[in-house]
Enzyme design. Structure first.
Site, PDB file in Angstrom:
ATOM      1  N   ASP A  13      11.466  -6.279  -0.043  1.00 16.06           N
ATOM      2  CA  ASP A  13      10.353  -6.071  -0.979  1.00 16.06           C
ATOM      3  C   ASP A  13      10.035  -7.313  -1.813  1.00 16.06           C
ATOM      4  OD1 ASP A  13      10.267  -3.314  -0.241  1.00 16.06           O
ATOM      5  OD2 ASP A  13      11.966  -2.977  -1.580  1.00 16.06           O
ATOM      6  N   GLU A  14      10.296  -8.481  -1.271  1.00 15.75           N
ATOM      7  CA  GLU A  14      10.051  -9.709  -2.025  1.00 15.75           C
ATOM      8  C   GLU A  14       8.572 -10.100  -2.016  1.00 15.75           C
ATOM      9  OE1 GLU A  14      12.112  -9.506   0.599  1.00 15.75           O
ATOM     10  OE2 GLU A  14      14.141 -10.114   0.002  1.00 15.75           O
ATOM     11  N   ALA A  39      10.571   0.320   6.193  1.00 13.58           N
ATOM     12  CA  ALA A  39      10.207  -0.383   4.960  1.00 13.58           C
ATOM     13  C   ALA A  39       8.709  -0.612   5.046  1.00 13.58           C
ATOM     14  CB  ALA A  39      10.966  -1.692   4.843  1.00 13.58           C
ATOM     15  N   HIS A  41       5.393  -3.489   4.292  1.00 16.11           N
ATOM     16  CA  HIS A  41       4.829  -4.735   3.793  1.00 16.11           C
ATOM     17  C   HIS A  41       3.469  -4.415   3.195  1.00 16.11           C
ATOM     18  CE1 HIS A  41       7.138  -7.551   6.717  1.00 16.11           C
ATOM     19  NE2 HIS A  41       7.893  -7.015   5.799  1.00 16.11           N
ATOM     20  N   THR A  42       3.276  -4.787   1.948  1.00 14.99           N
ATOM     21  CA  THR A  42       1.978  -4.504   1.339  1.00 14.99           C
ATOM     22  C   THR A  42       1.075  -5.717   1.478  1.00 14.99           C
ATOM     23  OG1 THR A  42       3.194  -3.190  -0.228  1.00 14.99           O
ATOM     24  CG2 THR A  42       0.879  -3.610  -0.739  1.00 14.99           C
ATOM     25  N   THR A 302       8.616   5.203   0.675  1.00 16.23           N
ATOM     26  CA  THR A 302       9.079   6.493   0.161  1.00 16.23           C
ATOM     27  C   THR A 302       8.538   6.810  -1.231  1.00 16.23           C
ATOM     28  OG1 THR A 302      10.954   5.355  -0.809  1.00 16.23           O
ATOM     29  CG2 THR A 302      11.290   6.273   1.382  1.00 16.23           C
ATOM     30  N   PRO A 305      11.418   5.113  -6.995  1.00 17.12           N
ATOM     31  CA  PRO A 305      11.491   4.023  -7.980  1.00 17.12           C
ATOM     32  C   PRO A 305      12.551   3.025  -7.531  1.00 17.12           C
ATOM     33  CG  PRO A 305      11.998   6.157  -9.014  1.00 17.12           C
ATOM     34  CD  PRO A 305      11.826   6.406  -7.537  1.00 17.12           C
ATOM     35  N   ARG A 306      12.215   1.738  -7.561  1.00 19.91           N
ATOM     36  CA  ARG A 306      13.214   0.732  -7.172  1.00 19.91           C
ATOM     37  C   ARG A 306      14.110   0.417  -8.362  1.00 19.91           C
ATOM     38  NH1 ARG A 306       8.493  -2.812  -4.334  1.00 19.91           N
ATOM     39  NH2 ARG A 306       8.436  -1.663  -2.396  1.00 19.91           N
ATOM     40  N   SER A 413       3.522 -17.338  -6.381  1.00 21.37           N
ATOM     41  CA  SER A 413       2.508 -16.292  -6.291  1.00 21.37           C
ATOM     42  C   SER A 413       2.348 -15.635  -7.665  1.00 21.37           C
ATOM     43  CB  SER A 413       2.957 -15.278  -5.239  1.00 21.37           C
ATOM     44  OG  SER A 413       2.099 -14.180  -5.228  1.00 21.37           O
ATOM     45  N   VAL A 414       1.079 -15.496  -8.096  1.00 17.90           N
ATOM     46  CA  VAL A 414       0.820 -14.957  -9.438  1.00 17.90           C
ATOM     47  C   VAL A 414      -0.040 -13.693  -9.397  1.00 17.90           C
ATOM     48  CG1 VAL A 414       1.158 -17.132 -10.676  1.00 17.90           C
ATOM     49  CG2 VAL A 414      -1.094 -16.615  -9.703  1.00 17.90           C
TER      50      VAL A 414
HETATM   51  P1  GDP Z   1       7.503  -6.955   1.387  1.00 19.85           P
HETATM   52  O1  GDP Z   1       8.112  -5.767   2.038  1.00 19.85           O
HETATM   53  O2  GDP Z   1       8.464  -8.094   1.243  1.00 19.85           O
HETATM   54  O3  GDP Z   1       6.215  -7.377   2.015  1.00 19.85           O
HETATM   55  O4  GDP Z   1       7.157  -6.543  -0.104  1.00 19.85           O
HETATM   56  P2  GDP Z   1       6.420  -5.221  -0.641  1.00 19.85           P
HETATM   57  O5  GDP Z   1       5.133  -5.081  -0.004  1.00 19.85           O
HETATM   58  O6  GDP Z   1       7.314  -4.050  -0.609  1.00 19.85           O
HETATM   59  O7  GDP Z   1       6.281  -5.574  -2.177  1.00 19.85           O
HETATM   60  C1  GDP Z   1       5.483  -6.522  -2.630  1.00 19.85           C
HETATM   61  C2  GDP Z   1       4.506  -5.871  -3.606  1.00 19.85           C
HETATM   62  O8  GDP Z   1       4.156  -6.804  -4.580  1.00 19.85           O
HETATM   63  C3  GDP Z   1       3.207  -5.486  -2.957  1.00 19.85           C
HETATM   64  O9  GDP Z   1       2.651  -4.378  -3.628  1.00 19.85           O
HETATM   65  C4  GDP Z   1       2.326  -6.714  -3.162  1.00 19.85           C
HETATM   66  O10 GDP Z   1       0.934  -6.437  -3.162  1.00 19.85           O
HETATM   67  C5  GDP Z   1       2.785  -7.136  -4.511  1.00 19.85           C
HETATM   68  N1  GDP Z   1       2.758  -8.579  -4.751  1.00 19.85           N
HETATM   69  C6  GDP Z   1       3.082  -9.578  -3.880  1.00 19.85           C
HETATM   70  N2  GDP Z   1       3.024 -10.765  -4.514  1.00 19.85           N
HETATM   71  C7  GDP Z   1       2.664 -10.496  -5.798  1.00 19.85           C
HETATM   72  C8  GDP Z   1       2.482 -11.308  -6.963  1.00 19.85           C
HETATM   73  O11 GDP Z   1       2.649 -12.521  -6.954  1.00 19.85           O
HETATM   74  N3  GDP Z   1       2.155 -10.660  -8.121  1.00 19.85           N
HETATM   75  C9  GDP Z   1       1.984  -9.317  -8.187  1.00 19.85           C
HETATM   76  N4  GDP Z   1       1.664  -8.778  -9.365  1.00 19.85           N
HETATM   77  N5  GDP Z   1       2.158  -8.520  -7.118  1.00 19.85           N
HETATM   78  C10 GDP Z   1       2.499  -9.112  -5.944  1.00 19.85           C
END
Ligand code: GDP
Length: 424
Positions: A13-14, A39, A41-42, A302, A305-306, A413-414
């Site tokens: 979830d990084e 898992a 990826h968003t 799921t 809460p993380r 990333s911001v």
């Molecule tokens: P992944 O599984 O490593 O791709 O990560 P996830 O998708 O579970 O979690 C990343 C979450 O953080 C997603 O909802 C993204 O849209 C969001 N996100 C990614 N980078 C940033 C960032 O720099 N700032 C903010 N506020 N949200 C971010």
């Protein structure tokens, strides 16, 4: 041609999905090489917001070939549901831009059920599985008790093979768990309903990859979860059931002899962890609630809460080493903007002794975090697009992490949107 892996440095979830989505324009082929739909990826882009579970994040780019490699847990049912959901938002998914390795093993109808039965048996000793059948799938794969996607093209042999597997698996379902056995009718329904639909996508993806490399195309390897969840190097047994490390990418993709040129390790500006297991830097109470809410830290699959905590230098340094990261993407720095003082876990203390080495899994339960504080910046940084747009305190925070983990932070990333990024 050059190839690159985008991998998680921590517990998952990084923000790997957002990084893959950002850089895919430079790559003609994107490959998922391990894991399954357990898992998410968003990705946020011009089509909307997506939680991808199995589809490679290159699926949104026109002309990108997306491959599900032999190392993934290929669940035909969940994959087809995901394909339909993403198509419904206007994204074209065809056998031209999505290919499934004929050597990918299939997650069979009983795997998800077995996951639930085993978690129920374990009760309060459970591992926190997402119940997607991933652990039973990988154990069966290594027992050679599942089928390969390419077998769908050999129907007679396939039915014989499935019958043998079913008889074997029913012993476990009935005698170990007292559950209902699977029947050939169940399997035929599964084949008709889901496997028929994945058949057009199944191909010899090893050949496709070799051709791509020969023709000078760039290949991106996309990982799921993070280094600390790697089956061999993570917080066993609270790991996932596959290898999340970049060094596994060639093996799980169909290019076993390839060398990886670049490894982008994705690190979150603070820590999160889903499910059970040791999480030394964990925060509790109001402090944790606030960080969880600011970072929207609820599981993509799921909604759980993380668990949250400050950035963990000890774990992150170890993750960087394991991944052989050549550069880092630090995500979600904007989330920390509300903090007056930013906590950082700099070391662990085990039985009264300080250490900066990531301990053996069993010793992690004894470890206590050493927390130090850095100045916060207390202003909105989500519009920053260059290094110099960042306030000094934010630059100091990033530079401190960079020095401690020994790897260049190339991306900061911001925000979740594609353009909310500083490239140094
Ligand atoms: P992944 O599984 O490593 O791709 O990560 P996830 O998708 O579970 O979690 C990343 C979450 O953080 C997603 O909802 C993204 O849209 C969001 N996100 C990614 N980078 C940033 C960032 O720099 N700032 C903010 N506020 N949200 C971010």
């Amino acid at each position: 041609m050059s190839n690159c892996a985008i991998v998680g440095i921590n517990w998952g979830d990084e923000g790997k999905g957002r990084m893959v989505d950002l850089v895919t324009s430079d790559y003609q082929v994107v490959v998922r090489y391990q894991g399954g739909g357990n898992a998410g990826h968003t990705v946020i882009n011009e089509y909307g917001k997506f939680a991808l579970h199995l589809l490679p994040s290159g699926i949104f780019r026109k002309d990108t070939i997306n491959i599900l490699g032999n190392g993934v847990a290929l669940d035909p049912e969940n994959l087809m549901k995901e394909v339909e959901e993403v198509r419904a938002k206007g994204v074209a998914i065809t056998p031209d831009n999505l290919k499934i390795s004929d050597r990918a093993s299939l997650l069979l109808p009983w795997h998800r059920e077995l996951d639930g039965l085993e978690e129920a048996r374990l009760a309060d000793k459970k591992y926190g599985s997402t119940k997607q059948g991933i652990a039973p799938f990988y154990s069966d794969k290594y027992q050679k008790k599942t089928i390969l996607a390419g077998e769908l093209f050999y129907p007679e042999e396939l039915m014989e093979h499935l019958k043998d597997l079913m008889e074997w698996k029913n012993l476990t379902l009935e005698k170990v768990y007292g559950a209902k056995p699977c029947t050939m009718d169940d399997l035929k329904a599964w084949l008709d309903e889901y496997c028929e639909k994945i058949k057009p996508f199944v191909a010899d993806t090893g050949e496709i990859l070799k051709d791509a490399v020969k023709n000078g195309k760039n290949v991106l390897f996309e990982a799921q979860l993070g280094a600390l969840r790697d089956l061999d190097y993570g917080i066993y047994p609270y790991t996932t059931s596959s290898n999340t490390l970049a060094s596994f990418a060639p093996v799980g993709s169909g290019l076993p002899g390839a060398k990886i040129d670049k490894v982008i390790g994705v690190v979150k500006a603070y820590s999160t962890c889903v499910g059970e297991g040791p999480f030394v830097c964990e925060m509790f109470g109001e402090e944790a609630e606030k960080l969880r809410a600011e970072g929207q830290e609820y599981g993509a699959k799921t909604g759980r809460p993380r668990r949250v905590g400050p950035v963990d230098i000890v774990a992150t340094r170890y993750g960087v080493e394991c991944q052989g990261a050549t550069e880092i993407a630090l995500t979600k720095l904007d989330v920390l903007s509300y903090m007056e003082k930013i906590p950082v876990c700099t070391k662990y203390v085990i039985n009264g002794k300080e250490t900066d080495r990531f301990p053996f899994p069993a010793a992690q339960n004894l470890a206590k975090p050493v927390i130090e504080y850095m100045d916060g910046w207390n202003c909105d940084i989500s519009k920053a697009r260059t290094w110099d747009d960042l306030p000094d305190a934010a630059k100091k925070y990033v530079s401190y992490i960079e020095k401690e983990i020994g790897c260049f932070i190339k991306y900061v990333s911001v925000g979740p949107e594609r353009e909310s990024i500083i490239i140094r």
